[in-house]
Design an enzyme around this catalytic site. Structure first.
Site, PDB file in Angstrom:
ATOM      1  CG  ASP A  59     -16.716 -17.254 -12.362  1.00  0.00           C
ATOM      2  OD1 ASP A  59     -15.790 -18.058 -12.595  1.00  0.00           O
ATOM      3  OD2 ASP A  59     -17.064 -16.355 -13.155  1.00  0.00           O
ATOM      4  CD1 TRP A  97     -14.298 -11.501 -15.208  1.00  0.00           C
ATOM      5  CD2 TRP A  97     -15.819 -12.247 -16.665  1.00  0.00           C
ATOM      6  NE1 TRP A  97     -13.741 -11.440 -16.471  1.00  0.00           N
ATOM      7  CE2 TRP A  97     -14.650 -11.890 -17.372  1.00  0.00           C
ATOM      8  CE3 TRP A  97     -16.920 -12.741 -17.384  1.00  0.00           C
ATOM      9  CZ2 TRP A  97     -14.557 -12.014 -18.769  1.00  0.00           C
ATOM     10  CZ3 TRP A  97     -16.822 -12.860 -18.764  1.00  0.00           C
ATOM     11  CH2 TRP A  97     -15.636 -12.499 -19.442  1.00  0.00           C
ATOM     12  CE  LYS A 103     -10.131 -16.824 -17.097  1.00  0.00           C
ATOM     13  NZ  LYS A 103      -9.716 -15.920 -18.131  1.00  0.00           N
TER      14      LYS A 103
END
Ligand code: PMP
Length: 361
Positions: free
Chosen positions: A172, A102, A196
């Site tokens: 992030d 990511w 999530k």
């Protein structure tokens, strides 16, 4: 009805009380004669729901007043593209620390707009450790420094907030927001896709220091402008109302359960159960991440061969443990243990792992 333990990396398991409330309110919300998903985002009813979700998120994460909170459609990847547009001047350098898949994605999304300096890269080491702060080659005049607080695929998580001096730190937090107490004041900006720990996919949260919104950034359409979204309370266009409502229910549930300190305790206990099953297996199960940065949210691990891996995935599913197949980029198994996963789920997985090893080891 049987709800299995769902170890999906996202969209992921949600708290059962949240799903039950949403079910009960699906046809009619709060006596208004319609579902919340059927009414205007400009109605007083929806505005109250949205404002409550923000107030509860501020309480949950102890967000200081000098930070704006945005609720935006689009995922975390969309935010990754908006960061350089909103906060870097044309031609300005931005610093990125890459600790997994990511982090690489964040670089890819920024590259069309700015000069990206990869200040440190864990890829040559196979993303088994977060590059040490001492080895980061930061630029003198970067617009911001970007990190990935938790790498969902590679299973690495920062344990401490790195010191980057006066340059704003952007992070992030898609896969570990609200997993433990967080000092928001150490960041210029925090973003997270909700799917999530915060609720359903389709909405992202951006927590941004208000003074940074004064930056001119680069030419961009209004809809890509965080300042415009902040000025219009994230209702510049029609927001994802249903997702916002579900996010609000999920945040409220976390507050009712005891808040982030309680989830930190639970997440430590849950992840310890699975790591003990790995470390106690004499090498049958392997997790290759450096122990100090092992993620408590996403635990990737490997079995001795592909055939055993396939059997593990099939048999665990039979045993009511869903979505344990690893991401295709790394293979093996991955167990995601977000806030909504109960301790009993982690225990069931650890028990299954021991039993599977006994039968196949
Ligand atoms: N960052 C992280 C840490 C993620 O885990 C994900 C999704 N799994 C993303 C970014 C991308 O999110 P989205 O699919 O919502 O764009």
């Amino acid at each position: 009805m049987t709800r299995a333990y769902n170890f999906s990396a996202g969209p992921a398991t949600l708290p059962e009380p949240v799903l039950r409330q949403a079910q009960a309110e699906m046809l009619e919300w709060n006596g208004i004669g319609a579902s919340l998903v059927e009414i205007s985002h400009r109605s007083a009813d929806f505005i109250a729901v949205a404002a409550q979700a923000e107030a509860d998120l501020r309480t949950l994460l102890s967000i200081p007043d000098e930070y704006a909170v945005l609720f935006l459609s689009g995922g975390a990847t969309t935010q990754q593209a908006l960061l350089p547009l909103n906060f870097a001047a044309p031609g300005q350098t931005v610093d990125y620390v890459v600790s997994g898949h990511w982090g690489k994605t964040a670089v890819k999304q920024a590259k069309p707009y700015v000069t990206v300096n990869v200040a440190a890269d864990g890829e040559p080491g196979g993303f088994r450790d977060i590059p040490a702060r001492a080895d980061w080659r930061l630029s003198a005049d970067a617009a911001y420094v970007h990190i990935t607080a938790n790498e969902t695929i590679h299973g690495l998580e920062y344990r401490d907030v790195p010191d980057v001096g006066a340059v704003p730190l952007f992070a992030d937090f898609s896969s570990n927001i609200a997993a433990e107490p967080l000092d928001v004041s150490k960041f210029g900006l925090i973003y997270a896709g909700a799917q999530k720990n915060l609720g359903p996919v389709g909405i992202s949260v951006v927590i941004v220091r208000r003074d940074l919104l004064e930056r001119d950034g680069q030419p961009r359409a209004d809809i890509f402008d965080y300042r415009s979204h902040a000025a219009r309370d994230s209702m510049l266009n029609t927001p994802p109302t249903w997702n916002w409502y579900l996010l609000g229910l999920t945040v409220k549930w976390m507050l009712d359960e005891g808040g982030v300190a309680e989830f930190a305790r639970r997440n430590a206990a849950k992840s310890a159960l699975v790591y003990q099953a790995i470390d106690g297996s004499g090498g049958f199960y392997r997790n290759e991440v450096a122990v100090p940065v092992r993620s408590r949210m996403n635990i990737p691990f490997f079995l001795p061969d592909e055939e055993l891996t396939a059997r593990f995935v099939a048999e665990s599913k039979q045993a009511g443990l869903l979505a344990l197949k690893g991401h295709k980029a790394v293979g093996g198994i991955r167990a995601s243990l977000y806030n909504a996963m109960p301790l009993a789920g982690a225990q069931a997985l650890a028990d299954f792992m021991r039993d599977f090893q006994q039968r196949n080891g």
